[in-house]
Design an enzyme around this catalytic site. Structure first.
Site, PDB file in Angstrom:
ATOM      1  N   SER A  74     -39.577  -9.160 -23.562  1.00  4.82           N
ATOM      2  CA  SER A  74     -39.621  -9.394 -21.969  1.00  4.82           C
ATOM      3  C   SER A  74     -38.347  -8.037 -21.569  1.00  4.82           C
ATOM      4  O   SER A  74     -37.683  -8.460 -20.833  1.00  4.82           O
ATOM      5  CB  SER A  74     -39.865  -9.857 -21.240  1.00  4.82           C
ATOM      6  OG  SER A  74     -38.866 -11.099 -21.846  1.00  4.82           O
ATOM      7  N   LYS A 149     -34.392 -14.084 -19.164  1.00  2.51           N
ATOM      8  CA  LYS A 149     -34.160 -13.582 -19.018  1.00  2.51           C
ATOM      9  C   LYS A 149     -32.867 -13.385 -17.908  1.00  2.51           C
ATOM     10  O   LYS A 149     -31.696 -14.124 -18.469  1.00  2.51           O
ATOM     11  CB  LYS A 149     -34.822 -13.677 -16.853  1.00  2.51           C
ATOM     12  CG  LYS A 149     -36.879 -13.556 -17.559  1.00  2.51           C
ATOM     13  CD  LYS A 149     -37.130 -13.027 -18.233  1.00  2.51           C
ATOM     14  CE  LYS A 149     -38.461 -13.084 -18.150  1.00  2.51           C
ATOM     15  NZ  LYS A 149     -38.820 -13.599 -19.243  1.00  2.51           N
TER      16      LYS A 149
END
Length: 301
Positions: A74, A149
Site C-alpha cells: 500500500s 500511511k
C-alpha cells in the site's frame, strides 16, 4: 676428564633441566584452564546479560524506536513489501504532532484491517516464552493492529479529489504527488473532506491498493484517524541495506500553510468499489540479542 653433553644424560634438556616439549605442554594446559574459566564466567554472567538485553529492548520499543516489517504494497514505491522501517516514538512524548507528508504508523481505529487470525499451536511453556519476548520487542507480535500511511491532511484542512487535471488538492491548492506508485492516479474515488481538529486524513502511496481514509468515510471520524492512535513517525528504511534511506516529507505537502482547526465535515465518496483488505504491520525484531553473541565470543582478558 669431563664428560660431553651426551654422557651425563643432560642432552636435549632445557636450561632448567625440563624434559623436551614441557614448555609447550604447559602452555596448552594453561590455555585449556583459561578457556574453562571463561566458560564458567560466561555461565554466571549470562542471566545478567539476557536481563539487560531485555530491559534495553523494552525501553527502546516503548519510548524510543520501534522496528516494523511492511507486509503489503500500500506504500509502494516509497516503501516495499518486506522493508524494515524505523519508527520514532520519542518525539510525540514532547508534544510533536504529525505534519502533512509525514509517513506515520497508527493503530487500527476500527474496521481497517483484516481479522483472519490462525489459532496458535504453541504449548503453554513455549507460548508464555513467546509472550515475554514479544512484550519486550524481541519477537514479532501476532496481535499488533497497526497500519502505515502518509499524512495528507491535518486538523482544519480541506482535502479534495480530484480537480479538472485529476490532481488532489489541500485547501484549494493542487498537490504534485511525485511519490505515487507508477500508473496510479491520485484517486479513482471522488471525495471532499474537512479534517476535524485532533485528527488526520491519511492515504497510501499505492492508491489503487491502499485501504486508506477514502474507504472509511462512513466510519466514525469520517475516514480520519485520531492523533491519539498515532504510534510514531517512520523516518528511515533500515533494511535491506541497499534500500537504506531517510523518509522525508515531500515539499509539495510540507510547505502548505496550516489552516485554523474546525469541527470538520465530510461528504460520502462517489463510486467506491470493494474495499481493499490490508494485513497489519508486523513488529520487527530489535537488534539486542547479537550483543549476547558478541559477549560470548570475546577474546581472553
Amino acid at each position: 676428564m669431563t664428560g660431553g653433553p651426551g654422557e651425563d644424560g643432560a642432552a636435549g634438556r632445557g636450561p632448567a633441566g625440563a624434559p623436551p616439549g614441557r614448555g609447550r605442554a604447559e602452555r596448552r594446559r594453561s590455555a585449556r584452564k583459561a578457556a574453562r574459566r571463561r566458560k564458567r564466567s560466561l555461565v554466571r554472567e549470562l542471566p545478567l546479560i539476557v536481563l539487560v538485553a531485555l530491559l534495553v529492548a523494552l525501553v527502546m520499543k516503548t519510548f524510543l524506536v520501534q522496528v516494523f516489517v511492511i507486509p503489503s504494497g500500500s506504500m509502494e514505491q516509497t516503501i516495499l513489501i518486506g522493508d524494515r522501517v524505523l519508527v520514532d516514538k520519542l518525539t510525540p512524548w514532547f508534544g510533536s504532532e504529525p505534519q502533512r507528508g509525514d509517513i506515520v504508523v497508527f493503530k487500527d481505529p476500527g474496521g481497517w484491517l483484516e481479522r483472519d487470525r490462525k489459532p496458535s499451536g504453541d504449548g503453554p511453556v513455549l507460548g508464555a516464552a513467546k509472550q515475554v519476548l514479544t512484550f519486550v520487542g524481541l519477537l514479532p507480535s501476532e496481535n499488533e493492529q497497526d497500519l502505515i500511511k502518509r499524512v495528507i491532511g491535518v486538523g482544519g484542512d480541506t482535502v479534495e479529489c480530484c480537480d479538472e487535471q485529476g490532481r488532489l488538492s489541500v485547501n484549494g491548492r493542487p498537490v504534485e504527488e511525485s511519490y505515487l506508485a507508477p500508473g496510479n492516479p491520485p484517486s479513482r474515488q471522488t471525495f471532499k473532506v474537512q479534517v476535524p481538529k485532533g485528527r488526520l486524513w491519511v492515504m497510501g502511496d499505492h492508491r489503487d491498493v491502499s485501504a486508506d481514509s477514502r474507504f472509511h468515510m462512513g466510519n466514525p471520524g469520517q475516514g480520519t484517524i485520531p492523533l491519539s492512535d498515532v504510534v510514531g513517525r517512520a523516518f528511515v528504511i533500515a533494511w535491506p541495506l541497499d534500500r537504506f534511506h531517510q523518509l522525508d516529507a515531500p515539499s509539495s505537502l510540507s510547505s502548505l500553510v496550516r489552516m485554523p482547526q474546525a469541527g470538520g465535515s465530510a461528504a460520502e465518496p462517489v463510486g467506491v468499489g470493494p474495499v481493499p483488505v490490508e494485513p497489519p504491520l508486523v513488529m520487527g525484531v530489535l537488534g539486542v540479542l547479537p550483543l549476547v553473541v558478541r559477549r560470548s565470543g570475546r577474546p581472553p582478558e
